[in-house]
Write a protein that holds these residues in place. Structure first.
Motif, PDB file in Angstrom:
ATOM      1  N   ASP A  19       2.975   2.443  -1.118  1.00 19.49           N
ATOM      2  CA  ASP A  19       2.126   1.281  -1.382  1.00 19.49           C
ATOM      3  C   ASP A  19       2.155   0.971  -2.870  1.00 19.49           C
ATOM      4  N   LEU A  20       2.772  -0.148  -3.207  1.00 16.00           N
ATOM      5  CA  LEU A  20       2.839  -0.632  -4.587  1.00 16.00           C
ATOM      6  C   LEU A  20       2.133  -1.978  -4.712  1.00 16.00           C
ATOM      7  N   SER A  21       1.183  -2.227  -3.845  1.00 22.68           N
ATOM      8  CA  SER A  21       0.504  -3.524  -3.817  1.00 22.68           C
ATOM      9  C   SER A  21      -0.412  -3.717  -5.026  1.00 22.68           C
ATOM     10  N   ALA A  38       9.836  -8.182 -10.020  1.00 21.47           N
ATOM     11  CA  ALA A  38      11.099  -8.015  -9.296  1.00 21.47           C
ATOM     12  C   ALA A  38      10.978  -6.783  -8.409  1.00 21.47           C
ATOM     13  N   ILE A  39      11.838  -6.723  -7.406  1.00 19.75           N
ATOM     14  CA  ILE A  39      11.916  -5.527  -6.571  1.00 19.75           C
ATOM     15  C   ILE A  39      12.929  -4.602  -7.229  1.00 19.75           C
ATOM     16  N   ASP A  40      12.457  -3.473  -7.679  1.00 22.00           N
ATOM     17  CA  ASP A  40      13.322  -2.539  -8.390  1.00 22.00           C
ATOM     18  C   ASP A  40      14.399  -2.015  -7.445  1.00 22.00           C
ATOM     19  N   PRO A  41      15.645  -1.999  -7.890  1.00 24.94           N
ATOM     20  CA  PRO A  41      16.733  -1.495  -7.038  1.00 24.94           C
ATOM     21  C   PRO A  41      16.520  -0.067  -6.543  1.00 24.94           C
ATOM     22  N   VAL A  42      15.736   0.731  -7.246  1.00 25.17           N
ATOM     23  CA  VAL A  42      15.497   2.104  -6.810  1.00 25.17           C
ATOM     24  C   VAL A  42      14.825   2.124  -5.432  1.00 25.17           C
ATOM     25  N   LEU A  43      14.060   1.095  -5.094  1.00 18.09           N
ATOM     26  CA  LEU A  43      13.420   1.060  -3.777  1.00 18.09           C
ATOM     27  C   LEU A  43      14.462   0.996  -2.673  1.00 18.09           C
ATOM     28  N   GLY A  44      15.566   0.330  -2.924  1.00 20.30           N
ATOM     29  CA  GLY A  44      16.633   0.219  -1.944  1.00 20.30           C
ATOM     30  C   GLY A  44      17.389   1.513  -1.698  1.00 20.30           C
ATOM     31  N   MET A  78      15.694   4.406  -1.233  1.00 16.46           N
ATOM     32  CA  MET A  78      14.757   5.286  -0.530  1.00 16.46           C
ATOM     33  C   MET A  78      14.918   5.090   0.972  1.00 16.46           C
ATOM     34  N   GLU A  79      16.008   5.622   1.490  1.00 12.92           N
ATOM     35  CA  GLU A  79      16.431   5.342   2.852  1.00 12.92           C
ATOM     36  C   GLU A  79      15.475   5.808   3.929  1.00 12.92           C
ATOM     37  N   GLY A  80      14.580   6.725   3.622  1.00 14.94           N
ATOM     38  CA  GLY A  80      13.623   7.206   4.617  1.00 14.94           C
ATOM     39  C   GLY A  80      12.382   6.347   4.760  1.00 14.94           C
ATOM     40  N   LEU A  81      12.205   5.366   3.862  1.00 15.17           N
ATOM     41  CA  LEU A  81      10.991   4.541   3.910  1.00 15.17           C
ATOM     42  C   LEU A  81      10.864   3.816   5.240  1.00 15.17           C
ATOM     43  N   GLN A  82       9.677   3.893   5.812  1.00  9.64           N
ATOM     44  CA  GLN A  82       9.362   3.178   7.046  1.00  9.64           C
ATOM     45  C   GLN A  82       8.343   2.070   6.787  1.00  9.64           C
ATOM     46  N   SER A  83       7.569   2.226   5.728  1.00 11.10           N
ATOM     47  CA  SER A  83       6.542   1.244   5.395  1.00 11.10           C
ATOM     48  C   SER A  83       6.515   1.049   3.881  1.00 11.10           C
ATOM     49  N   LEU A  84       6.597  -0.218   3.465  1.00  9.03           N
ATOM     50  CA  LEU A  84       6.607  -0.550   2.040  1.00  9.03           C
ATOM     51  C   LEU A  84       5.660  -1.711   1.800  1.00  9.03           C
ATOM     52  N   SER A  85       4.672  -1.505   0.958  1.00  4.07           N
ATOM     53  CA  SER A  85       3.686  -2.536   0.626  1.00  4.07           C
ATOM     54  C   SER A  85       3.923  -3.030  -0.789  1.00  4.07           C
ATOM     55  N   LEU A  86       4.296  -4.297  -0.880  1.00  2.00           N
ATOM     56  CA  LEU A  86       4.540  -4.928  -2.178  1.00  2.00           C
ATOM     57  C   LEU A  86       3.689  -6.185  -2.338  1.00  2.00           C
ATOM     58  N   HIS A  87       2.700  -6.373  -1.489  1.00  2.00           N
ATOM     59  CA  HIS A  87       1.898  -7.590  -1.546  1.00  2.00           C
ATOM     60  C   HIS A  87       1.040  -7.632  -2.817  1.00  2.00           C
ATOM     61  N   GLY A  88       0.720  -8.856  -3.216  1.00  2.00           N
ATOM     62  CA  GLY A  88      -0.143  -9.046  -4.375  1.00  2.00           C
ATOM     63  C   GLY A  88       0.524  -8.746  -5.701  1.00  2.00           C
ATOM     64  N   ASN A  89       1.823  -8.902  -5.786  1.00  2.00           N
ATOM     65  CA  ASN A  89       2.529  -8.727  -7.052  1.00  2.00           C
ATOM     66  C   ASN A  89       2.947 -10.097  -7.573  1.00  2.00           C
TER      67      ASN A  89
END
Length: 170
Positions: A70-72, A78-84, A86-97
């Motif tokens: 959760d990075l909300s 920008a969406i940092d390339p490092v997030l791409g 993290m192949e095990g991620l099932q849930s990613l919260s980027l709202h409110g940025n």
């Protein structure tokens, strides 16, 4: 008699919300790294994710097993390339940025296990075709912006993502 530790999938996420940080380097675990598979870094005021991998190494016993992030409500533009990566991620919260470019979502294309994604409250949400674009790029999502992906949306997104060859309809 002490209770046995919870399995990692039942361990609550580490929650560092509402701790104004200058950078991720300011995060330090209390004790040994957590077995948790979730991390909440909401409302931090973070403008970038520089140093995320070493931070995960310090905080989590198995950083490659991170499933929920959760990075909300930060200041990410920008969406940092490092997030791409993290192949095990099932849930990613980027709202409110403050992510304004829709093509930033392209950086998440490798996250084949991602099932839940929140992006609402970012300027990109105002772009025409926002939801269809995201679903065409990430067709394995089950929920986008806290709402289920419908069959109709899935089929419209699939039609959008089909390659157009010579003679194909526009």
């Amino acid at each position: 008699m002490p209770c046995p530790p919870l399995p990692p999938e039942l361990t609550p996420p580490l929650d560092f919300s509402f701790q104004p940080l200058q950078s991720l380097d300011d995060l330090h675990p209390a004790g040994s790294p957590s077995p948790s598979r979730g991390l909440r870094l909401a409302y931090e005021g973070l403008g970038e994710l520089w140093g995320l991998p070493p931070t995960l190494q310090r905080l989590l016993a198995a950083p490659t097993q991170l499933r929920w992030l959760d990075l909300s409500f930060n200041r990410l533009t920008a969406i940092d390339p490092v997030l791409g990566t993290m192949e095990g991620l099932q849930s990613l919260s980027l709202h409110g940025n403050a992510v304004s470019r829709l093509d930033e979502v392209d950086k998440l294309r490798a996250l084949r296990r991602l099932r839940r994604l929140t992006l609402h409250g970012n300027p990109m949400e105002e772009e025409q075709g926002y939801r269809r674009y995201v679903l065409a790029l990430l067709p394995w999502l089950r929920r986008l912006d806290f709402s289920a992906v419908t069959r109709q949306e899935r089929s419209e997104a699939a039609a959008r993502s089909r390659p157009r060859g010579r003679g194909a309809p526009p």
